[in-house]
Scaffold this motif. Structure first.
Motif, PDB file in Angstrom:
ATOM      1  N   THR A  29       0.854  -1.187   0.000  1.00 43.98           N
ATOM      2  CA  THR A  29       0.000   0.000   0.000  1.00 43.98           C
ATOM      3  C   THR A  29       0.889   1.237   0.000  1.00 43.98           C
ATOM      4  O   THR A  29       2.035   1.200   0.472  1.00 43.98           O
ATOM      5  N   THR A  34      -6.321  -1.139   4.939  1.00 45.84           N
ATOM      6  CA  THR A  34      -5.313  -2.131   4.579  1.00 45.84           C
ATOM      7  C   THR A  34      -5.725  -3.569   4.889  1.00 45.84           C
ATOM      8  O   THR A  34      -4.997  -4.491   4.533  1.00 45.84           O
ATOM      9  N   LEU A  37       3.454  -2.104   3.914  1.00 43.39           N
ATOM     10  CA  LEU A  37       2.351  -1.191   4.202  1.00 43.39           C
ATOM     11  C   LEU A  37       2.874   0.237   4.332  1.00 43.39           C
ATOM     12  O   LEU A  37       3.872   0.479   5.012  1.00 43.39           O
TER      13      LEU A  37
END
Length: 252
Positions: free
Chosen positions: A137, A144, A165
């Protein structure tokens, strides 16, 4: 972001709740591993490693690296620690006329060889799986859970998976290039994030080994991700669809 290791025996694919429990456990293990990282390399160990490199003794230099791996150090820790410090140490020795330019050049050349061998070893130890995948991401993407679950679904199909992430586009492209991954999974929750996802997908497709790209999220089915010329291979609306892609990859 650390790459969590796969368990010796992956659980059977189950419900979303099963995937969530497995994913949360894996993230907790990765955090504990980061908190108990091995100590920094001592000056004596650094100099010993550097001397092996200057002597072009790849076997002895590799033994130094393997000692760190036995302490639990991963590729990124070794690259950012021992390798980076060694390169700086060699440069400083040249500045002080302790080593010649030839010595430093030989040392850097040997360092690159050791780095390449370690990178290949670390990124391809996937217990017999055929494919690698990277799920990521971008910064400020707050939703998420879906991509974490999709990454876990891929792991449970015995793929080697890295999860990043909140990573920058550059870091995602660098990781995909370094690992030579077969898949990159992204997410887009709203149409206004398409302006970030499409350029990232284009950069990924420009890599020497271009990965297949799958995009999930509530805006994944947007017309901006459909049609010829768009650098996205799959738009995924459910975990079942993501799992089917993983299974198909393993059957090829």
């Amino acid at each position: 972001m650390e790459t969590a290791d796969k368990p010796d025996r992956a659980p059977e694919a189950g419900s979303v709740e099963d995937l969530a429990r497995a994913a949360l456990s894996r993230l907790a293990q990765a955090r504990r591993a980061a908190e108990t990282a091995p100590p920094a390399v001592s000056e004596a160990d650094l100099q010993r490693f550097a001397v092996h490199l200057v002597d072009n003794d790849i076997e002895a230099a590799t033994a130094c690296v393997e000692a760190l791996r036995r302490q639990g150090a991963g590729y990124q820790q070794i690259a950012d620690g021992l390798f980076a410090e060694t390169a700086r140490w060699l440069g400083a020795c040249w500045d002080r006329d302790v080593l010649s330019w030839l010595d430093v050049s030989l040392g850097i050349s040997a360092l690159l060889r050791v780095n390449s061998a370690l990178r290949d070893s670390c990124t391809r130890q996937c217990r017999g799986c055929k494919c690698d995948a990277l799920f990521a991401t971008l910064p400020n993407q707050s939703h998420t859970l879906g991509i974490i679950l999709a990454a876990e679904a891929f792991r449970q199909q015995h793929l080697d998976v890295e999860l990043m992430l909140g990573a920058s586009a550059g870091d995602i492209v660098d990781a995909a290039d370094r690992r030579g991954v077969d898949f990159v999974g992204l997410t887009v929750g709203s149409n206004d994030r398409l302006k970030d996802i499409v350029p990232l997908a284009m950069r990924l497709k420009a890599l020497p080994r271009a990965p297949g790209i799958l995009v999930g999220g509530s805006a994944a089915k947007s017309v901006a991700l459909a049609g010829p010329g768009v650098p996205v291979d799959w738009t995924v609306g459910s975990l079942d669809e993501a799992t089917a892609i993983a299974r198909d990859a393993l059957c090829r």
